[in-house]
Enzyme design. Sequence first.
Site, mmCIF file in Angstrom:
data_model
loop_
_atom_site.group_PDB
_atom_site.id
_atom_site.type_symbol
_atom_site.label_atom_id
_atom_site.label_comp_id
_atom_site.label_asym_id
_atom_site.label_seq_id
_atom_site.Cartn_x
_atom_site.Cartn_y
_atom_site.Cartn_z
ATOM 1 C CB THR A 81 -22.980 -61.440 67.166
ATOM 2 O OG1 THR A 81 -22.255 -62.009 68.617
ATOM 3 C CG2 THR A 81 -21.704 -61.386 65.870
ATOM 4 C CE LYS A 130 -30.390 -68.338 65.045
ATOM 5 N NZ LYS A 130 -29.615 -67.565 66.086
ATOM 6 C CB THR A 180 -32.453 -61.637 67.902
ATOM 7 O OG1 THR A 180 -33.357 -61.325 67.468
ATOM 8 C CG2 THR A 180 -32.399 -61.218 69.977
ATOM 9 N N GLY A 181 -29.221 -60.653 68.947
ATOM 10 C CA GLY A 181 -28.233 -60.767 70.020
ATOM 11 C C GLY A 181 -27.296 -59.510 69.896
ATOM 12 C CD GLU A 208 -32.720 -65.942 66.560
ATOM 13 O OE1 GLU A 208 -32.302 -64.981 67.749
ATOM 14 O OE2 GLU A 208 -32.799 -67.212 67.242
ATOM 15 C CB ALA A 235 -24.426 -69.670 66.184
ATOM 16 C CG ASP A 236 -27.000 -69.216 71.635
ATOM 17 O OD1 ASP A 236 -26.509 -68.875 71.604
ATOM 18 O OD2 ASP A 236 -28.536 -69.753 71.194
ATOM 19 N N GLY A 289 -30.015 -68.465 72.332
ATOM 20 C CA GLY A 289 -30.261 -68.512 73.373
ATOM 21 C C GLY A 289 -31.107 -66.815 74.365
ATOM 22 N N GLY A 290 -30.752 -65.868 73.569
ATOM 23 C CA GLY A 290 -31.658 -64.556 73.375
ATOM 24 C C GLY A 290 -33.660 -65.543 73.250
HETATM 25 C C1 5RP Z 1 -31.032 -65.858 70.150
HETATM 26 C C2 5RP Z 1 -29.748 -66.232 69.255
HETATM 27 C C3 5RP Z 1 -28.448 -65.724 68.967
HETATM 28 O O1 5RP Z 1 -28.359 -65.739 67.747
HETATM 29 C C4 5RP Z 1 -27.466 -66.444 70.103
HETATM 30 O O2 5RP Z 1 -28.167 -66.254 71.231
HETATM 31 C C5 5RP Z 1 -25.933 -65.735 69.947
HETATM 32 O O3 5RP Z 1 -25.958 -64.435 70.542
HETATM 33 P P1 5RP Z 1 -24.959 -63.694 70.764
HETATM 34 O O4 5RP Z 1 -24.263 -63.236 69.197
HETATM 35 O O5 5RP Z 1 -24.921 -62.286 71.944
HETATM 36 O O6 5RP Z 1 -23.599 -64.482 71.113
HETATM 37 O O7 5RP Z 1 -29.798 -67.485 68.813
HETATM 38 O O8 5RP Z 1 -32.280 -66.210 70.402
#
Ligand code: 5RP
Length: 219
Positions: A32, A95, A29-30, A104, A84-85, A97-98
């Site tokens: 990327t 991880k 998710t996210g 996950e 990943a964050d 952030g979303g």
């Molecule tokens: C979601 C996550 C994402 O992988 C993480 O937040 C990175 O997101 P992005 O690709 O938008 O930087 O763990 O729960």
Amino acid sequence: MAASDEMKKAAAEAALEYVENGTIVGVGTGSTVNFFIDALATKKDDIEGAVSSSEESTARLKAHGIPVFDLNAAGPVPVYIDGADEINEHGQMIKGGGAALTREKIIAAVAEKYVCIADQSKMVGILGKFPLPVEVIPMARSYVAREIVKLGGDPEWRQGVTTDNGNWILDVHNLEIMKPMELEDKLNNIVGVVTNGLFAARGANIALLGSPDGVKKYE
Ligand code: 5RP
């Protein structure tokens, strides 16, 4: 497109190499991963389908016509692709952030290989500058927060956010995570915690990090 998006997209497209024909692909998710899903659509006829870590990714996969399977009904998942964050040189990550950390972590556990895709800004020496997400059962929020304070963290309720599982998120600030596996275990042992965003016991096998000089591979 912003330079950081270009780097995310390049990493996401590089991950296609790890997708095996005829298999079910684990999808994170996210932002990327959104680039990855768009890239995966170009070979949707070569794969069986996907298992998805969030309603958001499921909607995007389906919009591209990629079949999404229930994990319980899916066979082996050779590869899981997710962002990943933060990530360190050992492939351990923060991880969530979303807010999709629980699903996950489940798919990451099932998958044979975890390929992390990100831009190079996510690579850190010590995990913890990014607030560590912890998914909690709503009625346990205050209790879990008090227990986290005892561990040295500074939890903040992510108000207004409910996870796909109907739970809440505490973001834990001011942690300098010297022993990621130990902290992952300790947080999991607090009653009321569903999952924490430390992916240390099961980290990434490969990281593809977009940079101005191209995609760098770590394994
Ligand atoms: C979601 C996550 C994402 O992988 C993480 O937040 C990175 O997101 P992005 O690709 O938008 O930087 O763990 O729960």
